[in-house]
Scaffold this motif. Structure first.
Motif, short mmCIF file in Angstrom:
data_model
loop_
_atom_site.label_atom_id
_atom_site.label_comp_id
_atom_site.label_asym_id
_atom_site.label_seq_id
_atom_site.Cartn_x
_atom_site.Cartn_y
_atom_site.Cartn_z
N ASP A 104 0.81 -1.22 0.00
CA ASP A 104 0.00 0.00 0.00
C ASP A 104 0.84 1.27 0.00
O ASP A 104 0.33 2.34 -0.32
N ASP A 105 2.10 1.18 0.40
CA ASP A 105 2.97 2.35 0.49
C ASP A 105 4.41 1.91 0.27
O ASP A 105 5.04 1.35 1.17
N ALA A 106 4.92 2.14 -0.93
CA ALA A 106 6.26 1.65 -1.30
C ALA A 106 7.37 2.25 -0.43
O ALA A 106 8.47 1.71 -0.40
N ARG A 107 7.08 3.33 0.28
CA ARG A 107 8.10 3.92 1.17
C ARG A 107 8.29 3.10 2.43
O ARG A 107 9.30 3.23 3.12
N VAL A 108 7.31 2.28 2.74
CA VAL A 108 7.32 1.51 3.98
C VAL A 108 7.86 0.11 3.71
O VAL A 108 7.48 -0.53 2.73
N ARG A 109 8.74 -0.35 4.58
CA ARG A 109 9.27 -1.72 4.49
C ARG A 109 8.59 -2.56 5.57
O ARG A 109 8.51 -2.15 6.73
N ARG A 110 8.11 -3.71 5.17
CA ARG A 110 7.49 -4.63 6.12
C ARG A 110 8.45 -5.78 6.37
O ARG A 110 9.18 -6.20 5.49
N VAL A 111 8.42 -6.27 7.59
CA VAL A 111 9.28 -7.38 7.98
C VAL A 111 8.39 -8.59 8.23
O VAL A 111 7.38 -8.49 8.93
N HIS A 112 8.78 -9.71 7.64
CA HIS A 112 8.03 -10.96 7.77
C HIS A 112 8.96 -12.06 8.26
O HIS A 112 10.14 -12.08 7.90
N ALA A 113 8.42 -12.98 9.04
CA ALA A 113 9.17 -14.19 9.39
C ALA A 113 9.26 -15.06 8.14
O ALA A 113 8.28 -15.21 7.41
N THR A 114 10.43 -15.61 7.87
CA THR A 114 10.59 -16.55 6.77
C THR A 114 10.14 -17.93 7.22
O THR A 114 9.86 -18.15 8.41
N GLU A 115 10.09 -18.86 6.31
CA GLU A 115 9.74 -20.23 6.70
C GLU A 115 10.76 -20.79 7.69
O GLU A 115 10.40 -21.48 8.63
N LEU A 116 12.04 -20.43 7.50
CA LEU A 116 13.07 -20.85 8.45
C LEU A 116 12.79 -20.27 9.84
O LEU A 116 12.90 -20.96 10.85
N GLY A 117 12.41 -19.00 9.90
CA GLY A 117 12.07 -18.36 11.17
C GLY A 117 10.87 -19.01 11.81
O GLY A 117 10.83 -19.25 13.03
N ARG A 118 9.86 -19.32 11.02
CA ARG A 118 8.65 -19.97 11.54
C ARG A 118 8.98 -21.37 12.06
O ARG A 118 8.51 -21.78 13.13
N THR A 119 9.80 -22.10 11.32
CA THR A 119 10.20 -23.44 11.75
C THR A 119 10.99 -23.37 13.06
O THR A 119 10.77 -24.17 13.97
N ALA A 120 11.91 -22.42 13.15
CA ALA A 120 12.70 -22.26 14.37
C ALA A 120 11.81 -21.98 15.56
O ALA A 120 11.98 -22.56 16.64
N MET A 121 10.81 -21.11 15.39
CA MET A 121 9.91 -20.78 16.49
C MET A 121 9.05 -21.98 16.87
O MET A 121 8.80 -22.22 18.05
#
Length: 156
Positions: A94-111
């Motif tokens: 919705d706003d190219a100026r904003v960066r969103r951070v997501h957990a990767t599959e590796l991060g999800r697996t680790a959690m």
């Protein structure tokens, strides 16, 4: 619902809570190894936990505010998580100026390994349970899952 039904419901709920405490105590040694071998700080684990709970991800500034740290501190923490492959940054649709951070599959697996692992439901345990009991367990867990889904659904 009858008074008798309420009393039985309360008794069964207490029994399930006590069994869960027993499961957690028995599972603790199994859960310790992944926790002791993970290469993440407590703060990184906290941030990753937040990210795993959201599909839309979060912004760095939102995470910094949530954890009460500066944007520079959060940026460094996210850099280290990204270097380990636990998170990825992307442009906000919705706003190219904003960066969103997501957990990767590796991060999800680790959690999942650290937090959500349930050794009491491992195949070696489940395959030894009598079939009628296993069916009852599956039915009960489905009911709990449905209630959890209802709790997390927006009001309609």
């Amino acid at each position: 619902m009858t008074k008798t039904g309420d009393a039985e419901r309360a008794r069964l709920a207490a029994q399930i809570r006590n069994l869960n405490i027993s499961f957690e105590s028995s599972a603790l040694p199994t859960l310790l190894n992944p926790l002791l071998t993970v290469e993440l700080t407590i703060q990184q684990l906290k941030v990753l936990t937040m990210l795993v709970t959201t599909d839309e991800g979060m912004t760095g500034s939102g995470l910094a505010e949530t954890f009460g740290v500066s944007m520079a501190s959060m940026s460094g923490l996210l850099d280290r998580l990204e270097a380990q492959g636990m998170v990825a940054r992307s442009s906000d649709p919705d706003d190219a100026r904003v960066r969103r951070v997501h957990a990767t599959e590796l991060g999800r697996t680790a959690m999942r390994r650290l937090v959500a692992s349930r050794p009491e439901y491992a195949d070696d345990i489940l395959m030894r349970i009598p079939l009628d009991d296993l069916r009852a367990l599956a039915k009960g867990m489905a009911a709990v899952g449905a209630e959890l889904d209802r709790l997390h659904q927006p009001d309609r």
